[in-house]
Motif scaffolding. Structure first.
Motif, mmCIF file in Angstrom:
data_model
loop_
_atom_site.group_PDB
_atom_site.id
_atom_site.type_symbol
_atom_site.label_atom_id
_atom_site.label_comp_id
_atom_site.label_asym_id
_atom_site.label_seq_id
_atom_site.Cartn_x
_atom_site.Cartn_y
_atom_site.Cartn_z
ATOM 1 N N ALA A 1 0.820 -1.215 0.000
ATOM 2 C CA ALA A 1 0.000 0.000 0.000
ATOM 3 C C ALA A 1 0.854 1.264 0.000
ATOM 4 O O ALA A 1 0.333 2.358 -0.216
ATOM 5 C CB ALA A 1 -0.929 -0.001 1.212
ATOM 6 N N ILE A 2 2.149 1.131 0.225
ATOM 7 C CA ILE A 2 3.060 2.277 0.179
ATOM 8 C C ILE A 2 3.775 2.245 -1.162
ATOM 9 O O ILE A 2 4.462 1.280 -1.489
ATOM 10 C CB ILE A 2 4.092 2.226 1.329
ATOM 11 N N GLN A 3 3.602 3.306 -1.934
ATOM 12 C CA GLN A 3 4.210 3.427 -3.254
ATOM 13 C C GLN A 3 5.088 4.668 -3.257
ATOM 14 O O GLN A 3 4.697 5.710 -2.729
ATOM 15 C CB GLN A 3 3.127 3.552 -4.325
ATOM 16 N N SER A 4 6.270 4.558 -3.854
ATOM 17 C CA SER A 4 7.212 5.676 -3.867
ATOM 18 C C SER A 4 7.666 5.984 -5.285
ATOM 19 O O SER A 4 8.140 5.090 -5.987
ATOM 20 C CB SER A 4 8.451 5.342 -3.026
ATOM 21 N N ALA A 5 7.535 7.244 -5.661
ATOM 22 C CA ALA A 5 8.009 7.725 -6.960
ATOM 23 C C ALA A 5 9.264 8.560 -6.735
ATOM 24 O O ALA A 5 9.233 9.538 -5.984
ATOM 25 C CB ALA A 5 6.942 8.560 -7.655
ATOM 26 N N ILE A 6 10.357 8.169 -7.367
ATOM 27 C CA ILE A 6 11.616 8.904 -7.232
ATOM 28 C C ILE A 6 11.529 10.182 -8.066
ATOM 29 O O ILE A 6 11.271 10.145 -9.265
ATOM 30 C CB ILE A 6 12.815 8.045 -7.703
ATOM 31 N N VAL A 7 11.744 11.308 -7.391
ATOM 32 C CA VAL A 7 11.769 12.623 -8.036
ATOM 33 C C VAL A 7 12.990 13.343 -7.466
ATOM 34 O O VAL A 7 12.908 13.959 -6.408
ATOM 35 C CB VAL A 7 10.470 13.423 -7.761
ATOM 36 N N PRO A 8 14.143 13.213 -8.128
ATOM 37 C CA PRO A 8 15.381 13.760 -7.570
ATOM 38 C C PRO A 8 15.326 15.259 -7.297
ATOM 39 O O PRO A 8 14.770 16.027 -8.086
ATOM 40 C CB PRO A 8 16.427 13.439 -8.644
ATOM 41 N N GLY A 9 15.902 15.647 -6.169
ATOM 42 C CA GLY A 9 15.997 17.048 -5.782
ATOM 43 C C GLY A 9 14.949 17.442 -4.762
ATOM 44 O O GLY A 9 13.759 17.270 -5.005
ATOM 45 N N ASN A 10 15.397 17.959 -3.617
ATOM 46 C CA ASN A 10 14.467 18.359 -2.559
ATOM 47 C C ASN A 10 13.460 19.399 -3.042
ATOM 48 O O ASN A 10 12.272 19.288 -2.759
ATOM 49 C CB ASN A 10 15.228 18.899 -1.343
ATOM 50 N N ASP A 11 13.930 20.409 -3.762
ATOM 51 C CA ASP A 11 13.016 21.459 -4.224
ATOM 52 C C ASP A 11 11.985 20.900 -5.199
ATOM 53 O O ASP A 11 10.790 21.210 -5.109
ATOM 54 C CB ASP A 11 13.787 22.609 -4.872
ATOM 55 N N LYS A 12 12.445 20.078 -6.129
ATOM 56 C CA LYS A 12 11.544 19.526 -7.145
ATOM 57 C C LYS A 12 10.477 18.638 -6.514
ATOM 58 O O LYS A 12 9.285 18.767 -6.815
ATOM 59 C CB LYS A 12 12.358 18.741 -8.172
ATOM 60 N N VAL A 13 10.876 17.740 -5.608
ATOM 61 C CA VAL A 13 9.904 16.823 -5.007
ATOM 62 C C VAL A 13 8.934 17.575 -4.097
ATOM 63 O O VAL A 13 7.749 17.262 -4.054
ATOM 64 C CB VAL A 13 10.607 15.637 -4.300
ATOM 65 N N LYS A 14 9.419 18.600 -3.396
ATOM 66 C CA LYS A 14 8.519 19.410 -2.561
ATOM 67 C C LYS A 14 7.504 20.163 -3.415
ATOM 68 O O LYS A 14 6.332 20.255 -3.059
ATOM 69 C CB LYS A 14 9.318 20.406 -1.712
ATOM 70 N N THR A 15 7.951 20.688 -4.543
ATOM 71 C CA THR A 15 7.052 21.420 -5.440
ATOM 72 C C THR A 15 5.941 20.509 -5.959
ATOM 73 O O THR A 15 4.760 20.879 -5.945
ATOM 74 C CB THR A 15 7.846 22.016 -6.622
#
Length: 151
Positions: free
Chosen positions: A82-96
């Motif tokens: 039930a836990i799915q993770s999408a890799i989105v490199p970069g703290n700013d990018k993933v927070k946005t």
């Protein structure tokens, strides 16, 4: 059951270290009656609500099918949970992107470095039995749009 505490898995050396040096572990006492009652009720609910478990399993399968159909599979860490993770490199990018998803009504969390290694920042999707197929499709479509837009 997600109501209290955590678990650490590791080597005997890790266990020995934690027992001797993890102050909060050393001074932890037994679970409170409230925690024990919560865990008991959760297990009783699982025994009587097979529909909820089946619906969650369906939602996990549907989520994985949709991410494949939308060509999002390469973003995701392989998971049948039930836990799915999408890799989105970069703290700013993933927070946005997390903020954009939240503004659209989806409680998707950004997991940032240093919690995960630099370049492995990710979005955490927690699926539930009460999620609809429409919600799952919509959040993945939005993710695809935000990731494509952010390139």
């Amino acid at each position: 059951m997600g109501c209290h505490g955590a678990a650490i898995l590791g080597s005997q050396d890790l266990k020995d270290y934690l027992v001797n040096f993890a102050r909060s572990f050393i001074y932890t006492t037994g679970l409170s009656p409230h925690s024990v009652a919560t865990i008991l009720m959760a297990y009783q609910h699982l025994e009587t609500d097979s529909n909820g478990i089946q619906k969650l399993q369906h939602n996990i399968l549907y989520f994985n099918q949709q991410k494949n159909l939308l060509s999002l599979k390469p973003l995701f860490v392989r998971s049948k949970s039930a836990i799915q993770s999408a890799i989105v490199p970069g703290n700013d990018k993933v927070k946005t992107i997390a903020t954009q998803l939240q503004k659209n009504g989806f409680d998707v969390k950004a997991i940032l470095a240093p919690t995960v290694p630099n370049g492995q920042e990710r979005l955490r999707f927690c699926l539930h039995s009460y999620n609809s197929e429409k919600e799952i499709s919509e959040v993945l479509q939005l993710l695809g749009n935000f990731v494509a837009y952010d390139k």
